[in-house]
Write an enzyme that holds these catalytic residues in place. Structure first.
Site, PDB file in Angstrom:
ATOM      1  N   HIS A 466      35.682 -22.738 -23.562  1.00 43.28           N
ATOM      2  CA  HIS A 466      34.285 -23.025 -23.234  1.00 43.28           C
ATOM      3  C   HIS A 466      34.148 -23.727 -21.883  1.00 43.28           C
ATOM      4  CE1 HIS A 466      32.475 -22.991 -27.570  1.00 43.28           C
ATOM      5  NE2 HIS A 466      32.312 -21.843 -26.968  1.00 43.28           N
ATOM      6  N   GLU A 467      33.175 -23.276 -21.091  1.00 43.52           N
ATOM      7  CA  GLU A 467      32.799 -23.938 -19.836  1.00 43.52           C
ATOM      8  C   GLU A 467      33.962 -24.091 -18.853  1.00 43.52           C
ATOM      9  OE1 GLU A 467      29.778 -24.060 -19.394  1.00 43.52           O
ATOM     10  OE2 GLU A 467      29.162 -23.796 -21.466  1.00 43.52           O
ATOM     11  N   GLY A 468      34.827 -23.104 -18.826  1.00 46.02           N
ATOM     12  CA  GLY A 468      35.934 -23.129 -17.878  1.00 46.02           C
ATOM     13  C   GLY A 468      37.247 -23.461 -18.546  1.00 46.02           C
TER      14      GLY A 468
END
Length: 614
Positions: A466-468
Protein backbone atom coordinates in the site's frame (compact mmCIF):
# COMPACT_ATOMS: atom_id res chain seq x y z
CA UNK A 1 -6.83 -5.54 27.51
CA UNK A 2 -7.36 -1.94 26.42
CA UNK A 3 -5.35 0.27 24.08
CA UNK A 4 -6.31 3.38 26.05
CA UNK A 5 -3.60 3.25 28.77
CA UNK A 6 -0.90 3.03 26.11
CA UNK A 7 -2.34 5.99 24.21
CA UNK A 8 -2.71 8.02 27.40
CA UNK A 9 0.92 7.41 28.33
CA UNK A 10 2.26 8.28 24.87
CA UNK A 11 0.07 11.37 24.46
CA UNK A 12 0.27 12.83 27.92
CA UNK A 13 3.38 11.51 29.69
CA UNK A 14 5.70 11.30 26.67
CA UNK A 15 4.56 13.81 24.02
CA UNK A 16 2.93 16.28 26.43
CA UNK A 17 -0.02 16.89 24.10
CA UNK A 18 -1.76 19.22 26.62
CA UNK A 19 1.08 21.71 26.06
CA UNK A 20 -0.28 22.28 22.54
CA UNK A 21 -3.20 24.13 24.13
CA UNK A 22 -0.77 26.97 24.75
CA UNK A 23 -0.82 27.74 21.03
CA UNK A 24 -3.44 30.08 19.65
CA UNK A 25 -4.94 27.52 17.26
CA UNK A 26 -5.58 25.02 20.06
CA UNK A 27 -6.38 27.50 22.85
CA UNK A 28 -9.91 26.13 23.36
CA UNK A 29 -8.59 22.64 24.07
CA UNK A 30 -7.24 20.87 27.13
CA UNK A 31 -6.73 17.34 28.32
CA UNK A 32 -10.46 17.24 29.09
CA UNK A 33 -11.42 17.89 25.46
CA UNK A 34 -8.78 15.45 24.23
CA UNK A 35 -10.13 12.79 26.59
CA UNK A 36 -13.67 13.44 25.35
CA UNK A 37 -12.57 12.83 21.75
CA UNK A 38 -10.72 9.66 22.72
CA UNK A 39 -13.73 8.45 24.73
CA UNK A 40 -16.07 8.98 21.77
CA UNK A 41 -13.80 7.25 19.27
CA UNK A 42 -13.07 4.38 21.61
CA UNK A 43 -16.81 3.83 22.10
CA UNK A 44 -17.65 3.96 18.37
CA UNK A 45 -14.78 1.59 17.56
CA UNK A 46 -15.91 -0.80 20.27
CA UNK A 47 -19.60 -0.75 19.29
CA UNK A 48 -19.64 -0.22 15.51
CA UNK A 49 -16.31 -1.57 14.27
CA UNK A 50 -14.81 -4.36 16.36
CA UNK A 51 -17.89 -6.65 16.50
CA UNK A 52 -18.06 -6.68 12.69
CA UNK A 53 -14.42 -7.16 11.76
CA UNK A 54 -14.99 -10.81 10.86
CA UNK A 55 -18.28 -9.96 9.12
CA UNK A 56 -16.67 -7.59 6.63
CA UNK A 57 -13.88 -10.09 6.05
CA UNK A 58 -16.27 -12.88 5.07
CA UNK A 59 -18.99 -10.80 3.38
CA UNK A 60 -16.85 -9.14 0.73
CA UNK A 61 -18.17 -6.31 -1.47
CA UNK A 62 -20.27 -7.57 -4.36
CA UNK A 63 -21.26 -5.87 -7.61
CA UNK A 64 -24.85 -6.66 -8.57
CA UNK A 65 -24.56 -5.06 -12.01
CA UNK A 66 -25.88 -1.72 -10.80
CA UNK A 67 -24.18 -0.97 -7.51
CA UNK A 68 -21.67 -2.28 -5.00
CA UNK A 69 -23.32 -4.08 -2.08
CA UNK A 70 -21.69 -3.85 1.35
CA UNK A 71 -22.82 -5.28 4.71
CA UNK A 72 -25.19 -3.14 6.78
CA UNK A 73 -22.49 -2.95 9.46
CA UNK A 74 -20.24 -0.99 7.11
CA UNK A 75 -22.97 1.60 6.49
CA UNK A 76 -23.62 1.93 10.25
CA UNK A 77 -19.93 2.30 11.09
CA UNK A 78 -19.34 4.89 8.39
CA UNK A 79 -22.38 6.88 9.53
CA UNK A 80 -21.23 6.85 13.16
CA UNK A 81 -17.74 7.96 12.19
CA UNK A 82 -19.01 10.83 10.03
CA UNK A 83 -21.40 11.99 12.74
CA UNK A 84 -18.57 12.06 15.27
CA UNK A 85 -16.99 14.95 13.37
CA UNK A 86 -13.66 13.14 13.01
CA UNK A 87 -13.55 13.65 9.24
CA UNK A 88 -12.97 17.35 9.88
CA UNK A 89 -11.34 17.09 13.31
CA UNK A 90 -8.23 19.12 12.49
CA UNK A 91 -9.96 21.71 10.28
CA UNK A 92 -10.72 25.33 11.16
CA UNK A 93 -13.90 26.14 13.04
CA UNK A 94 -14.97 28.16 10.00
CA UNK A 95 -14.78 24.98 7.90
CA UNK A 96 -16.82 22.90 10.32
CA UNK A 97 -13.82 21.47 12.15
CA UNK A 98 -12.73 21.20 15.77
CA UNK A 99 -9.22 22.69 15.35
CA UNK A 100 -8.01 19.56 17.08
CA UNK A 101 -4.25 18.88 17.14
CA UNK A 102 -3.34 16.28 14.55
CA UNK A 103 -1.50 14.41 17.31
CA UNK A 104 -4.81 13.80 19.09
CA UNK A 105 -6.66 13.06 15.83
CA UNK A 106 -4.08 10.39 14.95
CA UNK A 107 -4.35 8.83 18.41
CA UNK A 108 -8.14 8.77 18.21
CA UNK A 109 -8.07 7.13 14.78
CA UNK A 110 -5.87 4.37 16.19
CA UNK A 111 -8.98 2.87 17.82
CA UNK A 112 -10.64 2.38 14.44
CA UNK A 113 -7.54 0.94 12.78
CA UNK A 114 -7.24 -1.61 15.56
CA UNK A 115 -10.95 -2.47 15.69
CA UNK A 116 -11.39 -3.07 11.95
CA UNK A 117 -9.02 -1.79 9.31
CA UNK A 118 -11.36 -3.16 6.62
CA UNK A 119 -14.07 -0.74 7.71
CA UNK A 120 -11.36 1.81 8.38
CA UNK A 121 -11.33 5.45 9.38
CA UNK A 122 -11.99 6.99 5.98
CA UNK A 123 -8.36 8.06 5.65
CA UNK A 124 -8.61 8.65 1.89
CA UNK A 125 -11.63 10.93 2.24
CA UNK A 126 -9.87 13.10 4.79
CA UNK A 127 -6.65 13.07 2.77
CA UNK A 128 -8.53 13.97 -0.42
CA UNK A 129 -10.23 16.92 1.27
CA UNK A 130 -6.99 18.05 2.93
CA UNK A 131 -5.30 18.15 -0.49
CA UNK A 132 -8.10 20.30 -1.86
CA UNK A 133 -7.84 22.65 1.11
CA UNK A 134 -4.17 23.09 0.25
CA UNK A 135 -4.30 23.27 -3.55
CA UNK A 136 -7.94 23.80 -4.59
CA UNK A 137 -9.71 27.00 -5.53
CA UNK A 138 -12.06 28.61 -2.98
CA UNK A 139 -15.07 27.12 -4.78
CA UNK A 140 -13.47 23.66 -5.02
CA UNK A 141 -12.95 23.80 -1.27
CA UNK A 142 -16.54 24.89 -0.64
CA UNK A 143 -18.12 22.34 -2.97
CA UNK A 144 -15.92 19.25 -2.77
CA UNK A 145 -13.78 19.42 0.40
CA UNK A 146 -16.60 20.71 2.59
CA UNK A 147 -18.94 17.90 1.57
CA UNK A 148 -16.24 15.34 2.27
CA UNK A 149 -15.56 16.79 5.70
CA UNK A 150 -19.27 16.76 6.59
CA UNK A 151 -19.61 13.12 5.55
CA UNK A 152 -22.03 13.55 2.62
CA UNK A 153 -19.39 12.61 0.05
CA UNK A 154 -16.36 10.31 0.05
CA UNK A 155 -13.00 10.69 -1.66
CA UNK A 156 -10.44 8.53 -3.46
CA UNK A 157 -6.93 8.75 -4.87
CA UNK A 158 -6.55 7.48 -8.47
CA UNK A 159 -2.88 7.03 -9.40
CA UNK A 160 -2.04 3.47 -10.50
CA UNK A 161 -2.95 2.06 -13.89
CA UNK A 162 -3.01 -1.60 -14.99
CA UNK A 163 0.03 -1.20 -17.25
CA UNK A 164 1.97 1.24 -15.04
CA UNK A 165 1.53 0.24 -11.38
CA UNK A 166 3.78 2.47 -9.29
CA UNK A 167 5.58 3.86 -12.35
CA UNK A 168 3.73 7.15 -12.58
CA UNK A 169 5.85 8.36 -15.49
CA UNK A 170 4.12 5.70 -17.62
CA UNK A 171 0.58 6.93 -16.98
CA UNK A 172 -1.60 6.82 -20.07
CA UNK A 173 -4.80 8.45 -18.84
CA UNK A 174 -5.29 11.63 -20.88
CA UNK A 175 -7.21 14.84 -20.31
CA UNK A 176 -8.26 17.28 -23.05
CA UNK A 177 -10.06 20.63 -22.68
CA UNK A 178 -13.83 20.24 -22.76
CA UNK A 179 -14.76 22.74 -25.45
CA UNK A 180 -14.21 26.42 -26.01
CA UNK A 181 -15.66 27.55 -22.69
CA UNK A 182 -13.82 24.92 -20.62
CA UNK A 183 -11.47 27.48 -19.12
CA UNK A 184 -14.34 29.48 -17.64
CA UNK A 185 -16.15 26.82 -15.60
CA UNK A 186 -16.59 28.18 -12.04
CA UNK A 187 -15.42 24.83 -10.59
CA UNK A 188 -12.11 25.12 -12.43
CA UNK A 189 -10.78 24.53 -15.96
CA UNK A 190 -12.90 21.65 -17.31
CA UNK A 191 -11.42 18.63 -19.10
CA UNK A 192 -12.58 15.29 -20.50
CA UNK A 193 -10.62 12.30 -19.22
CA UNK A 194 -10.15 8.87 -20.78
CA UNK A 195 -8.18 6.00 -19.27
CA UNK A 196 -8.16 3.23 -16.68
CA UNK A 197 -7.20 3.26 -13.01
CA UNK A 198 -6.42 0.19 -10.90
CA UNK A 199 -6.36 -0.62 -7.16
CA UNK A 200 -8.68 2.26 -6.26
CA UNK A 201 -9.76 1.81 -2.65
CA UNK A 202 -13.40 2.81 -2.06
CA UNK A 203 -13.67 3.52 -5.80
CA UNK A 204 -17.37 2.67 -5.88
CA UNK A 205 -19.97 2.13 -3.17
CA UNK A 206 -23.29 3.40 -1.86
CA UNK A 207 -21.99 4.64 1.50
CA UNK A 208 -22.25 8.28 0.44
CA UNK A 209 -24.28 10.22 -2.11
CA UNK A 210 -21.21 11.10 -4.17
CA UNK A 211 -17.56 10.07 -4.57
CA UNK A 212 -14.87 12.63 -5.36
CA UNK A 213 -12.07 11.02 -7.37
CA UNK A 214 -8.72 12.79 -7.50
CA UNK A 215 -7.21 11.56 -10.77
CA UNK A 216 -3.73 11.93 -12.22
CA UNK A 217 -3.77 12.32 -16.01
CA UNK A 218 -1.61 13.79 -18.74
CA UNK A 219 -2.60 16.73 -20.90
CA UNK A 220 -1.42 16.10 -24.50
CA UNK A 221 1.07 18.45 -26.08
CA UNK A 222 0.38 20.59 -29.18
CA UNK A 223 0.96 17.55 -31.42
CA UNK A 224 -1.65 15.53 -29.52
CA UNK A 225 0.93 13.16 -28.01
CA UNK A 226 1.37 12.60 -24.29
CA UNK A 227 4.55 14.04 -22.81
CA UNK A 228 6.96 11.31 -21.71
CA UNK A 229 7.88 11.01 -18.05
CA UNK A 230 6.22 12.86 -15.20
CA UNK A 231 6.14 16.21 -17.01
CA UNK A 232 2.62 16.98 -18.08
CA UNK A 233 0.96 15.01 -15.27
CA UNK A 234 -1.90 17.07 -13.90
CA UNK A 235 -4.46 16.52 -11.17
CA UNK A 236 -8.23 16.56 -11.68
CA UNK A 237 -11.38 16.38 -9.56
CA UNK A 238 -13.64 13.81 -11.23
CA UNK A 239 -16.89 13.35 -9.28
CA UNK A 240 -18.95 10.17 -9.67
CA UNK A 241 -22.04 12.37 -10.01
CA UNK A 242 -21.87 15.73 -11.72
CA UNK A 243 -22.28 18.71 -9.43
CA UNK A 244 -24.57 21.66 -10.07
CA UNK A 245 -23.61 24.88 -8.31
CA UNK A 246 -25.49 28.13 -8.01
CA UNK A 247 -23.14 30.79 -6.67
CA UNK A 248 -24.48 32.90 -3.83
CA UNK A 249 -23.91 36.55 -3.09
CA UNK A 250 -20.55 35.70 -1.61
CA UNK A 251 -19.24 34.71 -5.01
CA UNK A 252 -17.01 31.85 -3.92
CA UNK A 253 -19.58 30.55 -1.44
CA UNK A 254 -22.20 28.44 -3.22
CA UNK A 255 -25.83 29.08 -2.34
CA UNK A 256 -26.82 25.58 -3.50
CA UNK A 257 -24.99 22.40 -4.40
CA UNK A 258 -26.99 19.62 -6.04
CA UNK A 259 -26.15 16.42 -7.86
CA UNK A 260 -26.72 16.17 -11.60
CA UNK A 261 -26.26 13.34 -14.09
CA UNK A 262 -23.87 10.42 -13.70
CA UNK A 263 -20.32 11.22 -14.76
CA UNK A 264 -18.58 8.93 -17.23
CA UNK A 265 -16.80 6.89 -14.55
CA UNK A 266 -17.61 3.18 -14.75
CA UNK A 267 -16.81 0.32 -12.40
CA UNK A 268 -14.92 -2.24 -14.49
CA UNK A 269 -14.48 -4.79 -11.70
CA UNK A 270 -13.71 -5.50 -8.07
CA UNK A 271 -10.34 -6.74 -6.85
CA UNK A 272 -10.63 -9.52 -4.25
CA UNK A 273 -7.57 -9.18 -2.05
CA UNK A 274 -5.79 -11.19 0.61
CA UNK A 275 -6.82 -8.72 3.31
CA UNK A 276 -8.74 -5.49 3.83
CA UNK A 277 -11.61 -7.48 2.31
CA UNK A 278 -14.26 -5.15 3.67
CA UNK A 279 -12.88 -2.23 1.65
CA UNK A 280 -14.12 -1.96 -1.90
CA UNK A 281 -11.12 -2.12 -4.23
CA UNK A 282 -11.80 -1.33 -7.84
CA UNK A 283 -10.74 -1.02 -11.44
CA UNK A 284 -12.30 2.16 -12.83
CA UNK A 285 -12.75 3.15 -16.47
CA UNK A 286 -12.85 6.87 -17.18
CA UNK A 287 -14.52 8.08 -20.35
CA UNK A 288 -15.53 4.79 -21.94
CA UNK A 289 -18.94 6.21 -22.87
CA UNK A 290 -21.15 4.14 -20.57
CA UNK A 291 -22.43 7.28 -18.90
CA UNK A 292 -22.07 10.05 -21.50
CA UNK A 293 -22.23 13.54 -20.00
CA UNK A 294 -24.15 15.94 -22.19
CA UNK A 295 -24.42 13.19 -24.78
CA UNK A 296 -20.63 12.84 -25.15
CA UNK A 297 -18.12 10.29 -23.88
CA UNK A 298 -15.36 11.38 -21.55
CA UNK A 299 -15.33 11.78 -17.80
CA UNK A 300 -15.61 15.43 -16.80
CA UNK A 301 -12.78 16.59 -14.55
CA UNK A 302 -11.77 19.94 -13.05
CA UNK A 303 -8.11 20.92 -12.91
CA UNK A 304 -6.59 21.23 -9.43
CA UNK A 305 -3.67 23.64 -9.20
CA UNK A 306 -1.52 24.31 -12.25
CA UNK A 307 -1.39 22.15 -15.35
CA UNK A 308 1.66 19.89 -15.24
CA UNK A 309 1.97 20.20 -11.45
CA UNK A 310 -0.25 17.26 -10.57
CA UNK A 311 2.41 15.21 -8.78
CA UNK A 312 3.34 18.18 -6.62
CA UNK A 313 -0.29 18.42 -5.48
CA UNK A 314 -0.80 14.67 -5.14
CA UNK A 315 2.25 14.20 -2.93
CA UNK A 316 0.36 16.17 -0.26
CA UNK A 317 -2.17 13.34 -0.10
CA UNK A 318 0.33 10.54 -0.75
CA UNK A 319 2.55 11.50 2.18
CA UNK A 320 -0.47 11.76 4.47
CA UNK A 321 -1.65 8.34 3.28
CA UNK A 322 1.80 6.82 3.88
CA UNK A 323 1.75 7.83 7.53
CA UNK A 324 -1.82 6.55 7.80
CA UNK A 325 -0.71 3.18 6.40
CA UNK A 326 2.07 3.11 8.99
CA UNK A 327 -0.57 3.65 11.68
CA UNK A 328 -2.75 0.90 10.17
CA UNK A 329 0.19 -1.52 10.23
CA UNK A 330 1.04 -0.55 13.81
CA UNK A 331 -2.49 -1.11 15.04
CA UNK A 332 -2.98 -4.42 13.24
CA UNK A 333 0.20 -5.56 14.95
CA UNK A 334 -1.16 -4.28 18.25
CA UNK A 335 -4.45 -6.12 17.72
CA UNK A 336 -2.54 -9.37 17.21
CA UNK A 337 -0.40 -8.69 20.28
CA UNK A 338 -3.44 -8.15 22.49
CA UNK A 339 -5.11 -11.30 21.14
CA UNK A 340 -2.03 -13.50 21.61
CA UNK A 341 -1.37 -12.09 25.08
CA UNK A 342 -4.90 -12.98 26.16
CA UNK A 343 -4.53 -16.46 24.65
CA UNK A 344 -1.15 -17.03 26.34
CA UNK A 345 -2.60 -16.06 29.72
CA UNK A 346 -5.38 -18.60 29.42
CA UNK A 347 -3.97 -21.55 27.45
CA UNK A 348 -2.52 -24.35 29.65
CA UNK A 349 0.12 -26.48 27.95
CA UNK A 350 3.34 -28.14 29.08
CA UNK A 351 5.22 -27.97 32.33
CA UNK A 352 8.18 -25.97 33.65
CA UNK A 353 11.75 -26.72 32.59
CA UNK A 354 13.59 -28.65 35.28
CA UNK A 355 12.93 -31.58 37.63
CA UNK A 356 9.45 -30.42 38.61
CA UNK A 357 8.37 -30.39 35.00
CA UNK A 358 9.15 -34.06 34.54
CA UNK A 359 6.32 -35.15 36.80
CA UNK A 360 3.22 -35.77 34.57
CA UNK A 361 1.06 -35.67 37.67
CA UNK A 362 1.79 -31.99 38.08
CA UNK A 363 -0.74 -29.62 36.48
CA UNK A 364 0.09 -27.94 33.20
CA UNK A 365 1.21 -24.31 33.25
CA UNK A 366 -0.15 -21.48 31.11
CA UNK A 367 1.98 -20.95 28.03
CA UNK A 368 2.85 -17.40 29.09
CA UNK A 369 5.11 -19.04 31.69
CA UNK A 370 7.37 -20.47 28.94
CA UNK A 371 10.42 -18.38 28.07
CA UNK A 372 9.96 -18.64 24.31
CA UNK A 373 6.36 -17.45 24.50
CA UNK A 374 7.50 -14.51 26.61
CA UNK A 375 10.10 -13.79 23.91
CA UNK A 376 7.43 -13.71 21.20
CA UNK A 377 5.12 -11.51 23.26
CA UNK A 378 7.91 -9.11 24.17
CA UNK A 379 8.97 -8.85 20.52
CA UNK A 380 5.41 -7.93 19.58
CA UNK A 381 5.23 -5.30 22.29
CA UNK A 382 8.59 -3.82 21.28
CA UNK A 383 7.61 -3.66 17.61
CA UNK A 384 4.05 -2.42 17.99
CA UNK A 385 4.28 0.05 20.84
CA UNK A 386 7.47 1.45 19.32
CA UNK A 387 5.77 1.80 15.94
CA UNK A 388 2.71 3.47 17.46
CA UNK A 389 4.96 5.93 19.27
CA UNK A 390 6.74 6.75 15.99
CA UNK A 391 3.39 7.47 14.29
CA UNK A 392 2.36 9.83 17.09
CA UNK A 393 5.77 11.51 17.02
CA UNK A 394 5.28 12.16 13.29
CA UNK A 395 1.79 13.49 14.01
CA UNK A 396 3.34 15.86 16.56
CA UNK A 397 5.71 17.07 13.82
CA UNK A 398 2.67 17.89 11.68
CA UNK A 399 1.36 20.11 14.48
CA UNK A 400 4.80 21.71 14.80
CA UNK A 401 4.90 22.34 11.06
CA UNK A 402 1.56 24.17 11.14
CA UNK A 403 1.69 26.03 14.46
CA UNK A 404 5.30 26.52 15.60
CA UNK A 405 7.51 29.53 14.98
CA UNK A 406 8.89 29.63 11.40
CA UNK A 407 12.31 28.11 12.13
CA UNK A 408 10.86 25.27 14.23
CA UNK A 409 8.09 24.71 11.68
CA UNK A 410 10.61 24.36 8.87
CA UNK A 411 12.66 21.95 10.96
CA UNK A 412 9.55 19.85 11.58
CA UNK A 413 8.81 19.83 7.85
CA UNK A 414 12.23 18.45 6.99
CA UNK A 415 12.24 15.92 9.84
CA UNK A 416 8.91 14.65 8.57
CA UNK A 417 10.31 14.33 5.05
CA UNK A 418 13.07 12.02 6.26
CA UNK A 419 10.93 10.03 8.68
CA UNK A 420 7.93 9.43 6.39
CA UNK A 421 9.44 6.48 4.44
CA UNK A 422 10.37 4.86 7.76
CA UNK A 423 7.00 5.62 9.37
CA UNK A 424 5.28 3.90 6.46
CA UNK A 425 7.58 0.94 5.83
CA UNK A 426 9.06 -0.08 9.18
CA UNK A 427 5.69 -0.92 10.81
CA UNK A 428 4.56 -2.57 7.58
CA UNK A 429 7.40 -5.07 7.90
CA UNK A 430 7.93 -5.52 11.60
CA UNK A 431 4.34 -5.24 12.82
CA UNK A 432 3.57 -7.88 10.19
CA UNK A 433 6.27 -9.95 11.87
CA UNK A 434 4.41 -9.29 15.13
CA UNK A 435 1.27 -10.72 13.54
CA UNK A 436 3.24 -13.79 12.49
CA UNK A 437 4.42 -14.20 16.08
CA UNK A 438 0.83 -13.85 17.29
CA UNK A 439 -0.11 -16.80 15.10
CA UNK A 440 2.85 -18.73 16.49
CA UNK A 441 1.74 -18.08 20.07
CA UNK A 442 -1.64 -19.59 19.18
CA UNK A 443 0.01 -22.68 17.71
CA UNK A 444 -2.19 -24.65 15.32
CA UNK A 445 -5.24 -22.65 16.40
CA UNK A 446 -3.59 -19.54 14.97
CA UNK A 447 -4.13 -20.82 11.44
CA UNK A 448 -7.86 -21.22 11.95
CA UNK A 449 -10.66 -18.73 11.60
CA UNK A 450 -11.76 -19.56 15.12
CA UNK A 451 -9.25 -16.94 16.24
CA UNK A 452 -8.67 -13.46 14.76
CA UNK A 453 -4.88 -13.52 14.38
CA UNK A 454 -4.85 -15.06 10.89
CA UNK A 455 -7.04 -12.18 9.65
CA UNK A 456 -4.79 -9.60 11.26
CA UNK A 457 -1.83 -11.11 9.38
CA UNK A 458 -3.71 -11.12 6.07
CA UNK A 459 -4.86 -7.53 6.56
CA UNK A 460 -1.37 -6.38 7.50
CA UNK A 461 0.37 -8.11 4.59
CA UNK A 462 -1.13 -5.52 2.24
CA UNK A 463 0.58 -2.64 4.00
CA UNK A 464 4.04 -3.55 2.64
CA UNK A 465 2.62 -2.67 -0.78
CA UNK A 466 0.00 0.00 0.00
CA UNK A 467 1.07 3.57 -0.84
CA UNK A 468 4.46 2.58 -2.21
CA UNK A 469 6.35 -0.68 -1.74
CA UNK A 470 9.38 -1.19 0.49
CA UNK A 471 11.63 -0.80 -2.55
CA UNK A 472 10.06 2.54 -3.46
CA UNK A 473 10.23 3.89 0.08
CA UNK A 474 13.82 2.69 0.48
CA UNK A 475 14.93 4.34 -2.77
CA UNK A 476 13.15 7.53 -1.67
CA UNK A 477 14.94 7.49 1.69
CA UNK A 478 18.48 6.72 0.52
CA UNK A 479 18.18 8.24 -2.93
CA UNK A 480 16.50 11.52 -2.02
CA UNK A 481 15.43 12.19 1.56
CA UNK A 482 18.77 11.82 3.37
CA UNK A 483 20.49 13.94 0.69
CA UNK A 484 17.90 16.68 0.22
CA UNK A 485 18.88 20.23 1.14
CA UNK A 486 22.50 19.19 1.46
CA UNK A 487 21.73 16.44 3.95
CA UNK A 488 20.14 18.86 6.45
CA UNK A 489 17.22 16.51 7.15
CA UNK A 490 19.55 13.67 8.09
CA UNK A 491 21.50 16.02 10.33
CA UNK A 492 18.27 17.13 12.02
CA UNK A 493 17.32 13.52 12.75
CA UNK A 494 20.81 12.88 14.11
CA UNK A 495 20.50 16.00 16.24
CA UNK A 496 17.26 14.78 17.80
CA UNK A 497 18.75 11.35 18.46
CA UNK A 498 21.89 12.84 20.01
CA UNK A 499 19.77 15.07 22.26
CA UNK A 500 18.03 11.96 23.60
CA UNK A 501 21.38 10.21 24.05
CA UNK A 502 22.74 13.15 26.04
CA UNK A 503 19.77 13.09 28.40
CA UNK A 504 19.77 9.30 28.75
CA UNK A 505 23.49 8.91 29.39
CA UNK A 506 23.08 10.91 32.59
CA UNK A 507 20.98 8.08 33.99
CA UNK A 508 23.05 5.02 34.93
CA UNK A 509 20.19 2.63 34.12
CA UNK A 510 20.00 4.00 30.55
CA UNK A 511 23.68 4.62 29.81
CA UNK A 512 24.24 1.30 28.05
CA UNK A 513 21.27 1.89 25.77
CA UNK A 514 22.48 5.43 25.06
CA UNK A 515 25.93 4.20 24.06
CA UNK A 516 24.47 1.46 21.83
CA UNK A 517 22.23 4.00 20.11
CA UNK A 518 25.17 6.34 19.54
CA UNK A 519 27.11 3.52 17.88
CA UNK A 520 24.13 2.62 15.70
CA UNK A 521 23.71 6.23 14.60
CA UNK A 522 27.38 6.41 13.66
CA UNK A 523 27.00 3.24 11.58
CA UNK A 524 24.02 4.70 9.71
CA UNK A 525 25.94 7.90 9.00
CA UNK A 526 29.00 6.01 7.74
CA UNK A 527 26.88 3.75 5.55
CA UNK A 528 25.08 6.74 4.04
CA UNK A 529 28.39 8.30 3.00
CA UNK A 530 29.83 5.01 1.75
CA UNK A 531 26.77 4.23 -0.35
CA UNK A 532 27.25 7.46 -2.29
CA UNK A 533 31.04 7.46 -2.31
CA UNK A 534 31.17 6.87 -6.07
CA UNK A 535 28.05 8.96 -6.82
CA UNK A 536 26.76 5.99 -8.82
CA UNK A 537 23.01 5.69 -8.14
CA UNK A 538 22.88 2.05 -9.28
CA UNK A 539 25.55 1.06 -6.74
CA UNK A 540 24.27 3.35 -3.99
CA UNK A 541 20.69 2.09 -4.20
CA UNK A 542 21.47 -1.60 -4.80
CA UNK A 543 20.87 -2.24 -1.09
CA UNK A 544 18.38 0.51 -0.29
CA UNK A 545 16.01 -1.85 1.51
CA UNK A 546 18.63 -3.10 4.02
CA UNK A 547 19.47 0.57 4.56
CA UNK A 548 15.81 1.33 5.27
CA UNK A 549 15.63 -1.58 7.72
CA UNK A 550 18.76 -0.46 9.58
CA UNK A 551 17.73 3.20 9.65
CA UNK A 552 14.27 2.17 10.82
CA UNK A 553 15.68 0.03 13.62
CA UNK A 554 17.86 2.93 14.72
CA UNK A 555 14.88 5.28 14.76
CA UNK A 556 12.76 2.84 16.77
CA UNK A 557 15.64 2.34 19.23
CA UNK A 558 15.76 6.14 19.61
CA UNK A 559 11.99 6.30 20.15
CA UNK A 560 12.20 3.62 22.85
CA UNK A 561 15.05 5.39 24.63
CA UNK A 562 13.14 8.68 24.53
CA UNK A 563 10.08 6.89 25.94
CA UNK A 564 12.15 5.49 28.82
CA UNK A 565 13.03 9.03 29.83
CA UNK A 566 9.30 9.51 30.57
CA UNK A 567 8.82 6.18 32.38
CA UNK A 568 8.65 6.48 36.15
CA UNK A 569 7.95 4.11 39.03
CA UNK A 570 7.73 0.34 39.18
CA UNK A 571 4.14 -0.27 38.14
CA UNK A 572 3.66 -3.26 35.79
CA UNK A 573 3.21 -0.95 32.78
CA UNK A 574 6.53 0.77 33.55
CA UNK A 575 8.29 -2.57 33.96
CA UNK A 576 6.81 -3.73 30.67
CA UNK A 577 8.09 -0.69 28.79
CA UNK A 578 11.56 -1.08 30.22
CA UNK A 579 11.57 -4.75 29.24
CA UNK A 580 10.34 -4.00 25.70
CA UNK A 581 13.11 -1.43 25.25
CA UNK A 582 15.68 -3.83 26.68
CA UNK A 583 14.47 -6.52 24.26
CA UNK A 584 14.83 -4.15 21.33
CA UNK A 585 18.35 -3.12 22.31
CA UNK A 586 19.53 -6.67 23.05
CA UNK A 587 17.78 -8.66 20.31
CA UNK A 588 17.00 -6.20 17.49
CA UNK A 589 19.44 -3.30 17.30
CA UNK A 590 22.48 -5.58 16.79
CA UNK A 591 20.92 -6.72 13.49
CA UNK A 592 21.79 -3.45 11.76
CA UNK A 593 25.42 -4.46 11.33
CA UNK A 594 24.71 -7.03 8.62
CA UNK A 595 22.23 -4.75 6.87
CA UNK A 596 24.64 -1.83 6.76
CA UNK A 597 27.63 -3.90 5.72
CA UNK A 598 26.19 -4.56 2.25
CA UNK A 599 25.24 -0.87 2.01
CA UNK A 600 28.77 0.30 2.89
CA UNK A 601 30.37 -2.14 0.46
CA UNK A 602 27.89 -1.34 -2.30
CA UNK A 603 27.45 -5.10 -2.63
CA UNK A 604 26.10 -5.94 -6.10
CA UNK A 605 25.24 -9.59 -5.44
CA UNK A 606 21.58 -8.95 -6.22
CA UNK A 607 21.83 -6.08 -8.66
CA UNK A 608 24.41 -7.65 -10.99
CA UNK A 609 22.96 -11.15 -11.30
CA UNK A 610 22.02 -11.99 -14.88
CA UNK A 611 18.40 -12.87 -15.50
CA UNK A 612 19.10 -16.35 -16.85
CA UNK A 613 20.99 -17.23 -13.64
CA UNK A 614 17.71 -17.30 -11.78
Amino acid sequence: MSLRPTLDFLLYDWLDAPALAGRERFADHSRETYDAVLDTCERIAREKYAPFNRTVDTQEPQFDGEKVVLPAATHAARKAYAESGMLAAAQDYADGGMQLPYTVEAAANAFFAMASISIGSNLLTTGNANLLMQHGTPLQKQVFAANEFNGRWAGTMCLSEPQAGSSLSDLATRAVPDGDDAAHDPLGPRYRLTGNKMWISAGDHELTENIVHLVLAKIPGPDGALVAGTRGISLFIVPKWMVQVEAGNGGDVPARVALGERNDVALAGLNHKLGWRGTTNTLLNFGEGRYPVGGRAGAVGYLVGEAGKGLHCMFHMMNEARIAIGMAASMLGMAGYHASLEYARNRPQGRPVGPAGKDPAQPQVRIIEHADVKRMLLAQKAYCEGALALQLYCARLVDEQHTAEPAAADEARLLLEVLTPIAKSWPSEFCLEANSLAIQVHGGYGYTRDFPVEQYWRDNRLNMIHEGTHGIQAADLLGRKVRMEGGRGLMLVAGRINATIERAIQRPALAAHANALGQALAQVGAATKAAWATEDPAAALANAVPYLQAFGHTVIAWIWLDILLAVEGEAPAAQGRRAAARYFYHYELPRIGAWLQVVRERDLTCASLAEDAF
